[in-house]
Design an enzyme around this catalytic site. Structure first.
Site, PDB file in Angstrom:
ATOM      1  CG  HIS A 424      -1.806   1.143   1.375  1.00 57.76           C
ATOM      2  ND1 HIS A 424      -2.345   1.531   2.579  1.00 57.76           N
ATOM      3  CD2 HIS A 424      -2.259   2.023   0.475  1.00 57.76           C
ATOM      4  CE1 HIS A 424      -3.087   2.608   2.404  1.00 57.76           C
ATOM      5  NE2 HIS A 424      -3.045   2.932   1.137  1.00 57.76           N
ATOM      6  CG  LEU A 435       5.647  -0.115   1.000  1.00 61.37           C
ATOM      7  CD1 LEU A 435       4.493   0.020   0.016  1.00 61.37           C
ATOM      8  CD2 LEU A 435       6.846  -0.728   0.293  1.00 61.37           C
ATOM      9  CD  GLU A 436      -1.067  -0.142   5.951  1.00 57.43           C
ATOM     10  OE1 GLU A 436      -1.692   0.482   5.085  1.00 57.43           O
ATOM     11  OE2 GLU A 436      -1.516  -0.339   7.095  1.00 57.43           O
ATOM     12  CB  ILE A 437       4.483  -4.564   3.388  1.00 57.62           C
ATOM     13  CG1 ILE A 437       5.294  -3.774   2.350  1.00 57.62           C
ATOM     14  CG2 ILE A 437       4.455  -6.053   3.030  1.00 57.62           C
ATOM     15  CD1 ILE A 437       6.701  -4.223   2.182  1.00 57.62           C
ATOM     16  CB  THR A 473      -2.572   3.544   6.925  1.00 55.82           C
ATOM     17  OG1 THR A 473      -2.711   2.676   5.803  1.00 55.82           O
ATOM     18  CG2 THR A 473      -1.142   3.500   7.399  1.00 55.82           C
TER      19      THR A 473
END
Lengths: 689, 473
Positions: A424, A435-437, A473
């Site tokens: 994301h 960066l949201e993994i 998030t």
């Protein structure tokens, strides 16, 4: 004599070459040890009659002094201790500044904070192209006197030889200064003389202090104490002389170091460092070819941060127009860097040669990873996933850049769900650091390691979270936006709403944020998450957003949202047409919970409660990642350090008390989660130690 | 063994003459040369099945500082002079060559195929095709090796190759904005549209665009890069000045001794006859030491005195297959043997072509540094030459950047550029390559060596090296 470990010197002819080299560290920091040894060395040099000048240089390639040692400041017990440290540092700087023998600072690479202070008073300074600061700019500003170009390979590695060369040139300068062959200070120009004259009047100076103060207040909303203290120190220094100035500086520095803001920012610094590491190890296969599906704002943004890392990037779209727009975005990003002279036009071109734009799946068999950034619709995602799996090689990873769809739902259509992961990104991708993994139960560890490795290469700060609607998030943001809509429905003007949120420390106001994200996206997310989580995600009426979308108010991208956007116009006006919509869904505010401060806490408490719930449910691995995700992805006030640090400093009990008050009016949207209640009950429980 | 020899003979299309030649050579070689040959890794670089390609003659106009006697000419005039000089010197019939190739760097736009214009003007048959190549300072090397390729492939038997550079006049252009306006003006139909365009011209439009000796990819001028290269290899100012002085001193000696036989006399229209290079100026170390750094100021080491200067000049060579040359009754000067082109990082290794090219061409030829009797390296900057020598003499550089077990080894100075070099004779970019090759041939004849090596660097981070073998005298 004790052996020195940080600072050493060697006398070459009549020039002493002082070398700084903090052992077992990549960078030099102004640690106590460094300061002490520096003072010691300086005293020896002044006592040594054979030495006529000195060259100050770092033995570390690419780093002169990176600044003060954060750990050193953190380990101080109280403000007095920091003040004392600061005074020691000042003494050292003063010593160098007042040195009876010329000191040339030969700066190679980063020179920040205190490092710059050492460099500055040096009689004659030099600087090399560092990564952050452009050396030629520093010369123009008059910070440095002379530039030395970095060298290529010779009889030694470029890094080693460049330092040697810098030292050789610096020694020549030092000799030149002593022999009076090199003049140190230029004659003051006419402008400088006029400026000096004008500045000698007190009222002019006061006017300047006032203007600067006003500017700082406007930018920081008074939430960050440091800039104001800096003005105070400068003022003291100018008006009452350097001694008083230095005293004010060290005292203020001591106080500042121990404020909660300082703690929050230091916490973020450490968190950021931690989130720049790959805790999943080295992936089996390095991603050398990355395919991105969808050349929209996000897809092209991901391409932008990938091509310049030497990764072959395939950008695929379904239409020529879409592809052309995406490729232009990548080009523009690089071309802007060329205009700013960060890269040459030639570098731009050779970076762009890594990008292949196409409309079909040809060449995707070479891809090591595919990131899809297509429209947020599970059916389209499934179709794309199947098309991709039909052409890619077995090792290829499929990552979805979705902001809310659960990854396991997407993976349901996959033949190899262990290779499916969520990545994301945040818009604009080239500016937002986070960066949201997202991993599912089926995602393999190697897939995660590979996704993190790609993100790190792209320069991202990474949090790895569990799967679920909205992940971390989006899930935190949704209740806050729902509350924002309710606030609007209660008759608060979007500008006022923005002022309340920025006043709390958010860099972007809630109404503007909704416009940036896109009203359609917000509506979509609100509806999906509302279904998944029920009434807890209620508050504002989703119909408000939907009606706005129906009327074409999709936010900035459509020119109208909460505000009206006109190209070229900086001032934005509230969209008058949303007045009717809000009127239609009008709610009566309850005066007991509608003061400015109440509105702020209603917004923030829903955000924070959801974040804590994510930790409680295991979506989040640890509070640190929660803080980093909120600050770097959603703009949670940096001065508060993130939702978890906010709970620690504000007090869980106080927060729960406020929430109970709101709960009484609005219901379960404000019911504190169990983990928050636990912390409220036991004040010794903290998220951060 | 016998069958192998037989098969080699059979596969060789010119075997009878080839066998005869070997015989003829061993008869004609002197005892001294024979002794020398026996210490070589290889007796000759002739290869069965491959044509021998020879340099029949090489000439050049005097190389002059730009803005001097040639100032009013055009590039093709200089090239024409070199071609006519070649015709005069060889007595070559004007239709006897198959192809003409010229190298040039900064093009005069009116004569962009300068080879054709010069050939026509020099009186060559209009039936001989001609083309122009460009590869920075190794443009005429490229012209020669293109010709070698045509002969080796059996397409041609006789080639004229050459190079020309004319720095007294360079194309200075209108700014891009102005050019755009002027081009639009051509298309404007109405008077109003034309006046509108003329009215849009501002002061900024009038600033001209000058060609620069700078890398397009890095925007760094060559002198700046040379200074950094010298610093990277720890070449001092003193070393550079000494090398420059050596170049001028040796060039002066060679000029006075009449060794520069490739220089032809040229009657410049409206001016005197020019028959000597005019950039050779042996100075003193004191005087050279007074100069300030020209590129990296103030602490750089490259100065005007230890750099090559802007030069006007042209060169030409006649290259043939050996049979053709012999059939036409020529006595060739040398064999043109193996050659290589190399390229590397245009920023930090811009001028290291010789270091990369030398070991590569030697390996190709099966020779060692010790086999080479004559070295002619292009001297772009004294600092560049010294850096190359140091790079070749460094085990670390050899291992780290050339992928070798040890260093290449630096050429011995007693064999190196003994008749001066680009620093002193001058360096017309496109013409220098032919001068180097001709000089090697002449030096081999004069000094009695067998193998010579040419090496040069060029903008773009490229380089070239060629092995030349003496033709048996």
């Amino acid at each position: 004599m004790l052996a020195r470990t940080h600072v050493n010197y060697e006398v070459k002819g009549d020039v002493a070459v002082v070398r700084m080299n903090a052992p077992n560290s990549k960078v030099n920091t102004l640690s106590i040890q460094m300061q002490n040894e520096m003072t010691e060395v300086m005293n020896e040099l002044w006592a040594n009659n054979a030495v006529r000048s000195a060259v100050l240089i770092s033995s570390k390639p690419g780093c002169f002094i990176a600044g003060a040692d954060i750990n050193m400041i953190q380990s101080c017990k109280d403000a007095e201790e920091v003040t004392k440290l600061s005074q020691e540092g000042q003494k050292m700087f003063e010593q160098i500044e007042k040195s009876p023998k010329p000191v040339v600072a030969a700066i190679n690479g980063s020179c920040l904070g205190g490092g710059l202070e050492i460099g500055l008073p040096g009689a004659f300074d030099m600087m090399l192209t560092g990564r952050n600061i452009r050396a030629d700019k520093a010369k123009k500003m008059g910070l440095v006197d002379q530039l030395v170009d970095p060298l290529g390979p010779g009889l030694k590695s470029p890094e080693e030889r460049t330092i040697d060369y810098l030292e050789e040139v610096a020694i020549e300068y030092a000799k030149g200064i002593v022999d009076k062959k090199i003049k140190l200070h230029k004659e003051k120009g006419m402008m400088q003389k006029i400026q000096d004259y004008v500045m000698s009047f007190e009222f002019v100076r006061n006017q300047i202090y006032k203007t600067v103060h006003g500017k700082v207040m406007k930018q920081s909303k008074g939430l960050y104490p440091a800039p104001l203290k800096i003005i105070e120190c400068v003022k003291t220094g100018v008006e009452q002389g350097p001694t008083a100035g230095y005293l004010a500086e060290s005292q203020n520095f001591g106080q500042l170091a121990k404020t909660s803001e300082s703690g929050a920012l230091i916490g973020l610094y450490h968190g950021q460092v931690a989130c720049k590491k790959n805790r999943f190890g080295t992936p089996e296969k390095e991603v050398k070819t990355l395919a991105i599906l969808g050349a929209g704002l996000m897809g092209a943004g991901i391409a932008q941060v990938t091509v310049d890392k030497g990764v072959h990037t395939i950008l695929k779209d379904t239409t020529v127009d879409g592809l052309a727009r995406g490729e232009q975005q990548v080009y523009k990003g690089l071309n802007d860097k060329t205009k700013k002279r960060n890269i040459t036009s030639f570098q731009r071109d050779s970076i762009l040669s890594n990008l292949t734009g196409q409309l079909d799946y040809s060449g995707l068999e070479k891809a090591d990873m595919v990131i899809e950034a297509v429209f947020e619709d599970i059916k389209i995602k499934h179709a794309v996933l199947k098309e991709v799996e039909a052409v890619v090689s077995p090792h290829c990873i499929f990552a979805s850049n979705t902001s809310a769809l659960p990854i396991k739902d997407i993976a349901a259509a996959s033949k190899r769900p262990d290779k499916v992961i969520g990545m994301h990104y945040f818009s604009p991708v080239d500016k937002m650091q986070l960066l949201e993994i997202i991993t599912t139960d089926q995602t393999s560890k190697d897939t995660t390691a590979s996704a993190v490795a790609v993100g790190l290469k792209q320069g991202k700060v990474i949090i790895v979270v569990g799967d679920g609607p909205g992940f971390y998030t989006t899930r935190c943001l949704a209740p806050m936006l729902a509350e924002a809509v309710r606030v609007l429905q209660e008759g608060v003007d979007p500008k006022k709403l923005d002022a309340l949120t920025t006043g709390f420390g958010f860099p972007v106001g809630a109404a503007t944020l909704a416009d940036e994200v896109g009203i359609d996206v917000a509506a979509h997310v609100a509806e999906d998450l509302g279904k998944a989580f029920g009434s807890r995600f209620g508050g504002g009426n989703v119909e408000v957003l939907k009606t706005m979308v129906d009327q074409g108010f999709k936010g900035r991208k459509s020119g109208k949202g909460c505000y009206v956007y006109q190209p070229g116009l900086k001032v934005k006006e509230v969209n008058p047409e949303i007045g009717d919509i809000l009127e239609k869904y009008k709610m009566t505010p309850n005066p007991a919970v509608s003061s400015d401060s109440d509105v702020q806490y209603r917004l923030i408490s829903r955000f924070v409660n959801e974040a804590v719930l994510c930790l409680q449910e295991g979506i989040l691995n640890n509070p640190l990642e929660g803080d980093i995700g909120a600050v770097f992805g959603l703009g949670f006030p940096p001065c508060l350090g993130g939702p978890f640090r906010f709970v620690d400093t504000f007090g869980a009990d106080k927060l729960v008390e406020k929430m109970r008050q709101f709960e009484a009016v609005y219901g379960n949207q404000f019911t504190p989660c169990q983990l928050l209640l636990d912390h409220a009950k036991d004040s010794s429980k903290k998220f951060h130690k | 063994m016998a069958s192998m020899l037989l098969s080699t003979l059979r596969s060789c299309p010119v075997s009878p003459s080839w066998a005869m030649r070997i015989g003829a050579r061993s008869l004609s070689t002197t005892a001294q040369l024979q002794a020398q040959v026996q210490t070589k890794s290889k007796k000759s670089l002739a290869r069965p099945g491959m044509k021998n390609i020879v340099l029949v003659e090489g000439v050049r106009t005097p190389f002059l500082l730009s803005g001097t006697t040639y100032a009013d000419l055009m590039p093709h005039d200089l090239a024409r002079a070199a071609l006519q000089g070649l015709l005069n010197k060889t007595g070559l019939p004007k239709d006897a060559v198959d192809y003409i190739i010229y190298g040039t760097v900064i093009q005069e736009v009116k004569t962009s195929n300068v080879a054709r214009e010069a050939a026509l003007g020099a009186g060559f048959s209009d039936k001989i095709p001609a083309h122009t190549v460009t590869m920075a300072c190794i443009s005429s090397n490229q012209a020669m090796t293109s010709g070698v390729g045509l002969i080796a492939a059996g397409q041609c038997d006789a080639i004229v190759a050459g190079g020309v550079e004319f720095m007294s006049d360079v194309p200075i252009r209108h700014s891009r904005k102005m050019r755009k306006t002027m081009l639009s003006l051509n298309k404007a139909k109405t008077l109003g549209a034309k006046l509108g365009l003329i009215g849009s011209i501002r002061m900024a439009h009038l600033a001209p665009e000058l060609p620069a000796v700078a890398e397009f990819s890095t925007a760094e001028t060559m002198g700046h890069s040379a200074d950094r290269l010298a610093a990277a290899f720890g070449v001092t100012r003193l070393e550079q000045d000494e090398f420059a002085l050596r170049s001028h001193t040796l060039a002066k000696k060679a000029q006075d001794a009449g060794l520069l036989q490739d220089v032809i006399s040229f009657k410049v229209p409206g001016r005197d006859i020019v028959s000597k290079d005019n950039g050779i100026r042996p100075s003193s170390m004191e005087q050279m030491g007074k100069l300030k750094a020209a590129f990296i100021k103030p602490h750089g080491t490259v100065t005007a005195a230890n750099s090559s200067f802007l030069t006007d000049g042209a060169s030409a060579v006649l290259i043939m297959s050996e049979e053709k040359a012999l059939a036409m009754g020529y006595k060739p000067k040398a064999y043109l043997r193996d050659f290589v082109y190399v390229s590397q990082d245009p920023k930090d290794q811009l001028l290291l072509g010789p270091t990369y090219g030398t070991p590569k061409v030697l390996e190709r030829a099966g020779l060692t540094m010790n086999d080479i009797d004559v070295f002619e390296f292009h001297e772009a900057f004294a600092g560049q030459i010294m850096a190359n020598l140091k790079a070749m003499d460094s085990d670390w550089f050899g291992q780290t950047y050339l992928g070798r077990k040890s260093k290449v080894g630096a050429p011995p100075m007693e064999k190196f550029n003994l008749w001066g070099g680009s620093l002193s004779l001058g360096h017309p970019f496109g013409a220098t390559g032919c001068r180097l090759v001709t000089t090697v041939a002449h030096r081999l004849q004069k000094e009695g060596g067998q193998y010579g090596l040419v090496a040069a660097c060029a903008a773009g981070g490229q380089g070239h090296a060629m092995v030349i073998e003496a033709y048996p005298q």
